[in-house]
Design an enzyme around this catalytic site. Structure first.
Site, mmCIF file in Angstrom:
data_model
loop_
_atom_site.group_PDB
_atom_site.id
_atom_site.type_symbol
_atom_site.label_atom_id
_atom_site.label_comp_id
_atom_site.label_asym_id
_atom_site.label_seq_id
_atom_site.Cartn_x
_atom_site.Cartn_y
_atom_site.Cartn_z
ATOM 1 N N ASN A 161 0.306 -1.033 5.467
ATOM 2 C CA ASN A 161 1.226 -0.307 6.343
ATOM 3 C C ASN A 161 0.597 -0.387 7.724
ATOM 4 O O ASN A 161 -0.421 0.298 7.975
ATOM 5 C CB ASN A 161 1.348 1.178 5.965
ATOM 6 C CG ASN A 161 2.105 1.428 4.679
ATOM 7 O OD1 ASN A 161 3.223 1.929 4.718
ATOM 8 N ND2 ASN A 161 1.525 1.121 3.542
ATOM 9 N N ASN A 176 -6.757 6.538 -1.500
ATOM 10 C CA ASN A 176 -5.717 5.547 -1.240
ATOM 11 C C ASN A 176 -6.008 4.426 -2.234
ATOM 12 O O ASN A 176 -6.986 3.698 -2.070
ATOM 13 C CB ASN A 176 -5.821 5.054 0.221
ATOM 14 C CG ASN A 176 -4.677 4.142 0.602
ATOM 15 O OD1 ASN A 176 -4.001 3.578 -0.269
ATOM 16 N ND2 ASN A 176 -4.436 3.996 1.897
ATOM 17 N N GLU A 206 -5.663 8.719 7.964
ATOM 18 C CA GLU A 206 -6.223 8.400 6.648
ATOM 19 C C GLU A 206 -7.592 9.056 6.457
ATOM 20 O O GLU A 206 -7.948 9.439 5.344
ATOM 21 C CB GLU A 206 -6.324 6.889 6.458
ATOM 22 C CG GLU A 206 -4.946 6.219 6.394
ATOM 23 C CD GLU A 206 -5.020 4.783 5.942
ATOM 24 O OE1 GLU A 206 -4.577 3.911 6.705
ATOM 25 O OE2 GLU A 206 -5.540 4.518 4.846
ATOM 26 N N GLU A 261 0.869 -1.192 0.000
ATOM 27 C CA GLU A 261 0.000 0.000 0.000
ATOM 28 C C GLU A 261 0.901 1.236 0.000
ATOM 29 O O GLU A 261 1.981 1.224 0.624
ATOM 30 C CB GLU A 261 -0.858 -0.020 1.268
ATOM 31 C CG GLU A 261 -1.594 1.257 1.594
ATOM 32 C CD GLU A 261 -2.126 1.299 3.040
ATOM 33 O OE1 GLU A 261 -1.487 0.707 3.940
ATOM 34 O OE2 GLU A 261 -3.194 1.897 3.242
ATOM 35 N N CYS A 289 -4.927 -2.762 2.917
ATOM 36 C CA CYS A 289 -4.656 -2.695 4.350
ATOM 37 C C CYS A 289 -5.839 -2.962 5.277
ATOM 38 O O CYS A 289 -6.226 -4.100 5.451
ATOM 39 C CB CYS A 289 -3.992 -1.367 4.691
ATOM 40 S SG CYS A 289 -3.056 -1.494 6.199
ATOM 41 N N LYS A 300 -9.447 2.543 -1.706
ATOM 42 C CA LYS A 300 -9.638 1.977 -0.373
ATOM 43 C C LYS A 300 -10.976 2.407 0.245
ATOM 44 O O LYS A 300 -11.297 3.599 0.304
ATOM 45 C CB LYS A 300 -8.498 2.414 0.542
ATOM 46 C CG LYS A 300 -8.461 1.733 1.902
ATOM 47 C CD LYS A 300 -7.191 2.114 2.638
ATOM 48 C CE LYS A 300 -7.065 1.440 3.985
ATOM 49 N NZ LYS A 300 -5.777 1.818 4.664
HETATM 50 N N1 ING Z 1 -3.131 0.289 8.583
HETATM 51 C C1 ING Z 1 -3.691 -0.327 9.723
HETATM 52 C C2 ING Z 1 -4.315 -1.707 9.484
HETATM 53 O O1 ING Z 1 -5.519 -1.900 9.493
HETATM 54 C C3 ING Z 1 -4.645 0.685 11.686
HETATM 55 C C4 ING Z 1 -4.749 0.579 10.255
HETATM 56 C C5 ING Z 1 -4.635 1.935 12.166
HETATM 57 C C6 ING Z 1 -4.604 -0.422 12.476
HETATM 58 C C7 ING Z 1 -4.635 2.129 13.494
HETATM 59 C C8 ING Z 1 -4.594 -0.258 13.811
HETATM 60 C C9 ING Z 1 -4.652 1.017 14.315
HETATM 61 O O2 ING Z 1 -3.518 -2.613 9.330
HETATM 62 C C10 ING Z 1 -3.774 0.767 7.481
HETATM 63 N N2 ING Z 1 -3.029 1.509 6.649
HETATM 64 O O3 ING Z 1 -4.962 0.542 7.259
#
Ligand code: ING
Length: 305
Positions: free
Chosen positions: A197, A110, A146, A47, A172, A127
């Protein structure tokens, strides 16, 4: 006759905030060459693969924000990647930040694309599940903005004829939601490819930090099995601008088994020979959707809580 596809994940280590796209693309081309040596026909990048994960920083200057976005694809920075893939006869998934001028005005997505081995973009996904928060949290060591920087994807979940199979795309946080995979499975997707990420420490929600690697594989393994599909999840991993990003990039078979995985938190290629006909077998047996699903009992799944 069995339909085999050699699929590679191309995990990326951290990208510095001031690292040029040119240098990142050079790293990606090195991974493409490695994947080609290993017989890969499709390569999956992470991503937002072209820049550092900028949603960790609060920015208000639109020009500063838009500098992380691509206004066209391919573009001068990414054309070498498209050219290298075409030369090697490899298709790929690429995640990036898309700045789009549309009827409704300027939109920020995204985004991920599927590029076939001729260099043609055959599919685009924006996304849907935007995690984190939109408010500024200056007291946190890093943020997850985001919801501040991106619009919710307007394309939905699709499935495309690609590399001899039916491919779907996700990004993600989408991988944590069962609806993501089912909607694509109902469109015939046999392989879902996605980049991520994922910070291993969530400053405002540390309760599951120790389970981040477990949850990462849990959601992809369960969904692969429940939807009789391959799932390929590829990380931007390792230390990146004060954050530690989860690695664990992997390829999951329709059985739910992990059949290939990265073993580092850096730039790394891993490959699996995927027999797409296994998907068809499971969908005629345990997960024969037409025979076993009772959709009249599922109506509430699209209700807002
Ligand atoms: N990353 C994380 C994921 O779902 C995330 C999002 C944000 C997880 C905050 C936990 C806490 O793996 C992305 N980019 O969606």
């Amino acid at each position: 006759m069995a339909r085999f596809i050699n699929i590679a994940g191309a995990q990326l280590g951290g990208i510095a905030r001031d690292e040029s796209r040119r240098h990142v693309v050079e790293r990606m081309i090195a991974l493409l060459n490695d994947a080609h040596k290993r017989g890969a026909e499709v390569v999956v990048f992470p991503e937002l693969a072209l820049t550092s994960f900028f949603p960790r920083w609060w920015m208000t200057d639109q020009a500063e924000i838009d500098a992380f976005f691509e206004t066209e694809m391919p573009n001068p920075a990414t054309q070498p990647l498209f050219d290298a893939a075409k030369r090697l006869g490899i298709g790929f998934y690429l995640g990036y930040a898309e700045l789009a001028q549309e009827a409704g005005g300027t939109k920020h997505y995204n985004t991920a694309i599927l590029v076939d081995k001729t260099g043609a973009i055959v599919g685009k996904y924006r996304k849907v599940h935007l995690p984190g928060h939109a408010d500024h949290r200056p007291h946190m060591p890093y943020q997850h903005l985001e919801k501040h920087y991106f619009d919710v994807g307007d394309i939905g979940f699709g499935s495309w004829d690609f590399a001899g199979g039916k491919f779907g795309m996700a990004i993600c946080n989408d991988r944590r939601w069962p609806e993501t995979y089912r909607v694509m499975a109902l469109q015939g997707a046999e392989v879902v490819v996605l980049g991520y990420n994922t910070p291993t420490h969530i400053p405002w929600e540390p309760v599951y930090d120790h389970l981040s690697a477990f949850h990462n594989h849990l959601v992809m393994q369960a969904s692969a099995y429940q939807n009789s599909m391959y799932v390929v999840g590829v990380a931007k991993a390792g230390k990146e601008e004060g954050s530690n990003l989860l690695a664990g990039s992997c390829i999951v078979a329709p059985s739910g088994e992990i059949i290939a995985m990265a073993s580092t938190a850096g730039d790394e290629v891993f490959v699996a020979k995927c027999d797409l006909d296994i998907c068809l077998y499971n969908r005629k047996a345990m997960f024969n959707f037409a025979e076993h699903r009772q959709v009249h009992h599922y109506k509430k799944i699209t209700d807002r809580m």
